[in-house]
Design a protein around this motif. Structure first.
Motif, mmCIF file in Angstrom:
data_model
loop_
_atom_site.group_PDB
_atom_site.id
_atom_site.type_symbol
_atom_site.label_atom_id
_atom_site.label_comp_id
_atom_site.label_asym_id
_atom_site.label_seq_id
_atom_site.Cartn_x
_atom_site.Cartn_y
_atom_site.Cartn_z
ATOM 1 N N VAL A 1 110.896 -69.940 -66.264
ATOM 2 C CA VAL A 1 110.544 -71.362 -66.287
ATOM 3 C C VAL A 1 109.306 -71.586 -67.152
ATOM 4 O O VAL A 1 109.247 -72.530 -67.957
ATOM 5 C CB VAL A 1 110.338 -71.896 -64.851
ATOM 6 C CG1 VAL A 1 109.747 -73.295 -64.859
ATOM 7 C CG2 VAL A 1 111.646 -71.881 -64.078
ATOM 8 N N ASP A 2 108.318 -70.710 -67.016
ATOM 9 C CA ASP A 2 107.104 -70.812 -67.829
ATOM 10 C C ASP A 2 107.416 -70.652 -69.318
ATOM 11 O O ASP A 2 106.865 -71.371 -70.160
ATOM 12 C CB ASP A 2 106.065 -69.777 -67.401
ATOM 13 C CG ASP A 2 105.476 -70.066 -66.024
ATOM 14 O OD1 ASP A 2 105.627 -71.208 -65.543
ATOM 15 O OD2 ASP A 2 104.871 -69.148 -65.434
ATOM 16 N N LYS A 3 108.304 -69.715 -69.666
ATOM 17 C CA LYS A 3 108.686 -69.526 -71.074
ATOM 18 C C LYS A 3 109.373 -70.766 -71.628
ATOM 19 O O LYS A 3 109.111 -71.180 -72.754
ATOM 20 C CB LYS A 3 109.614 -68.323 -71.225
ATOM 21 C CG LYS A 3 108.899 -67.049 -71.466
ATOM 22 C CD LYS A 3 109.853 -65.963 -71.884
ATOM 23 C CE LYS A 3 109.021 -64.702 -72.051
ATOM 24 N NZ LYS A 3 109.740 -63.609 -72.598
ATOM 25 N N ILE A 4 110.264 -71.338 -70.848
ATOM 26 C CA ILE A 4 110.979 -72.541 -71.292
ATOM 27 C C ILE A 4 109.975 -73.666 -71.517
ATOM 28 O O ILE A 4 110.043 -74.378 -72.531
ATOM 29 C CB ILE A 4 112.048 -72.973 -70.259
ATOM 30 C CG1 ILE A 4 113.104 -71.890 -70.114
ATOM 31 C CG2 ILE A 4 112.680 -74.300 -70.638
ATOM 32 C CD1 ILE A 4 113.900 -71.600 -71.357
ATOM 33 N N THR A 5 109.040 -73.831 -70.616
ATOM 34 C CA THR A 5 108.021 -74.873 -70.754
ATOM 35 C C THR A 5 107.197 -74.652 -72.012
ATOM 36 O O THR A 5 106.914 -75.596 -72.759
ATOM 37 C CB THR A 5 107.109 -74.892 -69.517
ATOM 38 O OG1 THR A 5 107.911 -75.095 -68.355
ATOM 39 C CG2 THR A 5 106.065 -75.993 -69.605
ATOM 40 N N LEU A 6 106.822 -73.411 -72.270
ATOM 41 C CA LEU A 6 106.037 -73.080 -73.455
ATOM 42 C C LEU A 6 106.825 -73.360 -74.734
ATOM 43 O O LEU A 6 106.306 -73.977 -75.667
ATOM 44 C CB LEU A 6 105.620 -71.602 -73.415
ATOM 45 C CG LEU A 6 104.784 -71.091 -74.579
ATOM 46 C CD1 LEU A 6 103.412 -71.758 -74.554
ATOM 47 C CD2 LEU A 6 104.658 -69.586 -74.510
ATOM 48 N N ILE A 7 108.076 -72.958 -74.776
ATOM 49 C CA ILE A 7 108.918 -73.179 -75.961
ATOM 50 C C ILE A 7 109.139 -74.666 -76.196
ATOM 51 O O ILE A 7 109.108 -75.139 -77.337
ATOM 52 C CB ILE A 7 110.271 -72.454 -75.816
ATOM 53 C CG1 ILE A 7 110.071 -70.947 -75.708
ATOM 54 C CG2 ILE A 7 111.213 -72.794 -76.960
ATOM 55 C CD1 ILE A 7 109.506 -70.280 -76.928
ATOM 56 N N GLU A 8 109.356 -75.410 -75.116
ATOM 57 C CA GLU A 8 109.530 -76.866 -75.258
ATOM 58 C C GLU A 8 108.280 -77.512 -75.832
ATOM 59 O O GLU A 8 108.371 -78.427 -76.648
ATOM 60 C CB GLU A 8 109.865 -77.500 -73.906
ATOM 61 C CG GLU A 8 111.278 -77.269 -73.459
ATOM 62 C CD GLU A 8 111.573 -77.879 -72.100
ATOM 63 O OE1 GLU A 8 112.741 -78.207 -71.878
ATOM 64 O OE2 GLU A 8 110.646 -78.013 -71.274
ATOM 65 N N GLY A 9 107.111 -77.039 -75.420
ATOM 66 C CA GLY A 9 105.854 -77.580 -75.915
ATOM 67 C C GLY A 9 105.660 -77.328 -77.401
ATOM 68 O O GLY A 9 105.001 -78.100 -78.095
ATOM 69 N N LYS A 10 106.240 -76.256 -77.893
ATOM 70 C CA LYS A 10 106.120 -75.909 -79.308
ATOM 71 C C LYS A 10 107.312 -76.406 -80.124
ATOM 72 O O LYS A 10 107.463 -76.033 -81.281
ATOM 73 C CB LYS A 10 106.006 -74.391 -79.460
ATOM 74 C CG LYS A 10 104.742 -73.816 -78.868
ATOM 75 C CD LYS A 10 104.702 -72.318 -79.084
ATOM 76 C CE LYS A 10 103.408 -71.734 -78.529
ATOM 77 N NZ LYS A 10 103.343 -70.288 -78.738
#
Length: 66
Positions: A8-17
């Protein structure tokens, strides 16, 4: 649940970028698979136990003219 949280944290990070692809190492993918499987099995067992109806016994004691 650590693998699910990491995912979930990775998805959030990728979405932010504004990223489009998520790549995770095979070890992390296996851990995520195992945690998701455990959750699904637990949920299935809870649903199965909820659908079982326990028999109801009624006992009546009568002392007569005691």
């Amino acid at each position: 649940m650590i693998h699910i949280k990491r995912f979930v944290d990775k998805i959030t990070l990728i979405e932010g970028k504004q990223g489009r692809d998520v790549v995770i190492p095979i070890g992390e993918a296996r851990g995520l698979r195992d945690e998701l499987t455990k959750l699904l099995v637990d949920n299935y067992e809870l649903l199965e136990n909820k659908n079982k109806v326990e028999p109801v016994f009624q006992v009546e004691m009568n002392g007569g003219r005691f």
